[in-house]
Design a protein around this motif. Structure first.
Motif, PDB file in Angstrom:
ATOM      1  N   ASP A   1      -7.401  26.920   6.218  1.00 36.72           N
ATOM      2  CA  ASP A   1      -8.838  26.732   6.286  1.00 36.72           C
ATOM      3  C   ASP A   1      -9.178  25.983   7.564  1.00 36.72           C
TER       4      ASP A   1
ATOM      5  N   ARG B   1      -9.513  30.974  14.384  1.00 36.17           N
ATOM      6  CA  ARG B   1      -9.878  31.405  13.042  1.00 36.17           C
ATOM      7  C   ARG B   1      -9.017  32.573  12.582  1.00 36.17           C
ATOM      8  N   GLU B   2      -8.737  33.476  13.501  1.00 35.07           N
ATOM      9  CA  GLU B   2      -7.934  34.642  13.149  1.00 35.07           C
ATOM     10  C   GLU B   2      -6.531  34.217  12.710  1.00 35.07           C
TER      11      GLU B   2
ATOM     12  N   ASN C   1      -6.800  32.668   9.349  1.00 38.13           N
ATOM     13  CA  ASN C   1      -6.972  33.722   8.344  1.00 38.13           C
ATOM     14  C   ASN C   1      -5.637  34.356   7.993  1.00 38.13           C
TER      15      ASN C   1
ATOM     16  N   ASP D   1     -10.951  43.216   1.887  1.00 38.39           N
ATOM     17  CA  ASP D   1     -11.012  42.659   3.242  1.00 38.39           C
ATOM     18  C   ASP D   1     -10.598  43.754   4.212  1.00 38.39           C
TER      19      ASP D   1
END
Lengths: 431, 224
Positions: free
Chosen positions: A408, A399-400, A403, A182
């Motif tokens: 989720d 979302r960050e 993450n 990642d």
């Protein structure tokens, strides 16, 4: 998609199948020819012996006749007849039913007709022998070939598995590492050394590629952070000048409106800038401190503020179970604010936004008329609808943050409702 | 009231100075770290507006210097960084407030007003304007002895106006003040009307004249 190693396996198997299939007629022809040839030889030997013995007996015509009758009734495989003329030897190959064992079906016979003379009188001698039927030979050969083919196939598969396990192991390891890699995780990748030069080359090429990517990524993040910082001051200047301009007594109502509109746009720019900075900071692993956050308290606090801003919209907050989450309180607050703000902004006047909190997830939903683009909505600056302009970053930030903590977040359009759901459980399990 | 503006961006410093001068503050400027240190060492200011990123040094060190010299000046940090750590560190080092760029001058002025009030009138912090009396410690308002019951938002709004007396405040600045960071995400700023309407009504009912002027529907001015 097929696996790399399955491709040669398929080719090998097909080739083996073709070769073996071709071998069936070849085997058949050879075996059948040998059979017939051997039987023919045997018939010749028998015929020669019979002829010779009969000649040696020196029988007269009458005795020959009775001997012939006796012979023909006793020896079914050979027959002797009186003929009119002496001819060259001939052979035949026929199928017919066995006279004595009718049930057995057709048998195949190889026959030899030969001629000899006793007392100047020509006789024919027919010698016959049972030959293996062609189709039986064919069946036997096919069966054996199939068996070998199966053995080959099993062998190929087993060998293939072993080769893939051993030979391709480094390749699959590399593949797994690349898959798990990642870019934003700040973790470097290190490949195991391989004895095979191709794999070693592959690994070093990938390493190079990743290194340059990481460098570019870092630069980009630093650029975002620096650019955002640099923008704040000029933005502050513009803002302050507008505020000063408004103080001028000669400002007309039209000009005042222009100033207000400029103010509005300016605060959007400021917001985008702030959000970009926030994203960069989250990506740069800031906001590290963690604490246990009681979600229902936090949500209530945000709702108190929102209730004032959205008087005409109702927010229905339902707590199914207490939810305590481990994380940075600032980030969690930003996440919730963005989710709620998003729902509220896109909710029609006089309609409701539902928040439901349970043990490990929070769901924010509001009525909608059509499903939004799932793929695009969490991306930066890709407003899923052109409805009203936001900063284009709110959901990216959500979302960050998810993450960061391994949560989720997903969007679904269920029965005319936009549903955003954040599940904390994956993270809790890992703890 | 003496204010020191420590800001290396001349245009911004000029704007701040211009706005605050109009409010009756006397402003001085420092454009780099050295100047800032010199000025804070020699003079006393009612409030210092401190930018953290300065040519020649870090604004945090100015705070340290103030602490070292036992100075009691009020400090509002104005920073482009908007970093939580900076905010926490700044407040720990004795800053009174933290404002991140960009900001409305009216917001700055309101905060400045509040910092100076807090610093200078620690024991009885009462603002008197005409027959309007605001007790900042007790958070009560009365007009000629009659208590006016204001909500938290309305009191907040009233103080914002008083901190920007005779200045035109944009609707946008009010919205940002009342909603925190969220104003720019809102499609309209109508929510501020309700608060302003209520505040006006309560003050008028209590007998305080109409001091709040609406200008062209886009701005407000508290006259007094």
């Amino acid at each position: 998609m097929i696996k790399l190693l399955d491709k040669p396996l398929k080719a090998f198997t097909t080739y083996a199948l073709i070769v073996l299939l071709c071998s069936i007629p070849v085997y058949f022809i050879i075996i059948d020819t040998i059979w017939v040839h051997e039987i023919h030889e045997r018939n010749q030997i028998v015929a020669a012996a019979v002829k010779r013995n009969l000649v040696d007996l020196n029988l007269d015509e009458d005795r020959m006749k009775s001997a012939m009758a006796l012979w023909n009734s006793m020896q079914p495989e050979t027959r002797i007849y009186e003929v009119n003329e002496y001819k060259a030897d001939s052979t035949y190959n026929i199928y017919r039913k066995n006279r004595y064992m009718v049930d057995k079906g057709y048998d195949r016979f190889e026959g030899l007709v030969t001629y000899f003379k006793i007392n100047e009188k020509p006789y024919s001698l027919t010698v016959e022998a049972n030959v293996e039927e062609s189709y039986e030979t064919m069946i036997a050969i096919t069966a054996i070939t199939s068996m070998f083919f199966i053995i080959l196939l099993v062998g190929f598969i087993k060998l293939n598995k072993r080769i893939s396990k051993d030979l391709w192991k480094p390749f699959y390891q590399t593949l797994a590492q690349i898959k798990a890699f990642d870019l934003s995780s700040h973790k470097n990748i290190s490949f195991e050394h391989s004895q095979i030069s191709e794999f070693e080359e592959l690994n070093s090429s990938i390493n190079k590629l990743i290194d340059s990517n990481v460098a570019v990524f870092r630069q980009q993040k630093e650029f975002t952070e620096n650019a955002s910082h640099e923008l704040q001051t000029p933005l502050a200047i513009v803002q302050s000048k507008l505020d000063l301009l408004l103080q001028d007594p000669s400002v007309s109502s039209v000009q005042s409106l222009i100033i207000e509109e400029t103010n509005h746009a300016l605060s959007r720019v400021a917001r985008i800038n702030k959000n970009l900075l926030l994203l960069a900071k989250i990506e740069n692993q800031q906001f590290l401190e963690k604490q246990s956050v009681d979600m229902s308290n936090l949500i209530q606090r945000i709702l108190d503020l929102f209730g004032d801003l959205f008087r005409e919209k109702t927010i229905q907050f339902k707590i199914n179970a207490a939810c305590v989450v481990e994380g940075n309180i600032i980030l969690i607050e930003v996440m919730l604010t963005n989710l709620l703000m998003n729902a509220l902004r896109y909710t029609a006047t006089d309609s409701k936004v539902f928040i439901s909190l349970s043990g490990n997830e929070i769901e924010v939903s509001n009525a909608g008329t059509y499903a939004l683009d799932k793929k695009k909505m969490f991306k930066r600056f890709s407003a899923a609808s052109n409805h009203t302009p936001g900063s284009g970053l709110g959901l990216s930030i959500v979302r960050e943050i998810c993450n960061r903590y391994g949560w989720d977040v997903r969007y679904d359009y269920i029965t005319s409702m936009h549903v955003f759901k954040v599940t904390f459980s994956t993270y809790q399990k890992r703890l | 009231m003496k204010i020191l503006i420590i800001e290396d961006e001349p245009e911004l410093a000029k704007s701040i100075e211009s706005y605050l001068s109009g409010q009756g503050y006397s402003c001085e400027l420092a454009v780099n770290y050295q100047q800032a240190i010199e000025k804070v060492s020699v003079y006393h200011y009612d409030c210092i507006l401190l930018d953290l990123m300065l040519p020649g040094g870090n604004g945090m060190d100015v705070l340290n210097e103030l602490k070292l010299q036992n100075k009691e000046d009020g400090v509002i940090i104005i920073s482009a960084k908007n970093a939580v750590d900076d905010k926490i560190q700044g407040l720990k080092l004795g800053a009174d407030d933290y404002l991140s760029k960009p900001f409305h001058l009216s917001e700055l002025s309101a905060r400045l007003f509040s910092v100076i009030r807090r610093r200078n009138f620690a024991n009885s912090n009462i603002i008197q304007q005409g027959n309007l009396k605001i007790d900042l410690l007790a958070k009560t308002v009365d007009v000629g002895g009659n208590a006016v019951m204001l909500t938290k938002k309305e009191l907040d709004l009233l103080l914002f106006f008083i901190g920007n007396k005779n200045r035109v405040i944009s609707k946008n600045a009010l919205a940002e003040h009342l909603s925190g960071d969220l104003a720019d995400m809102l499609d309209n700023h109508d929510f501020i009307y309700a608060h302003i309407k209520n505040l006006k009504r309560k003050l008028t009912d209590a007998g305080y004249g109409n001091f709040l002027k609406t200008l062209y529907g886009n701005g407000y001015r508290w006259e007094g």
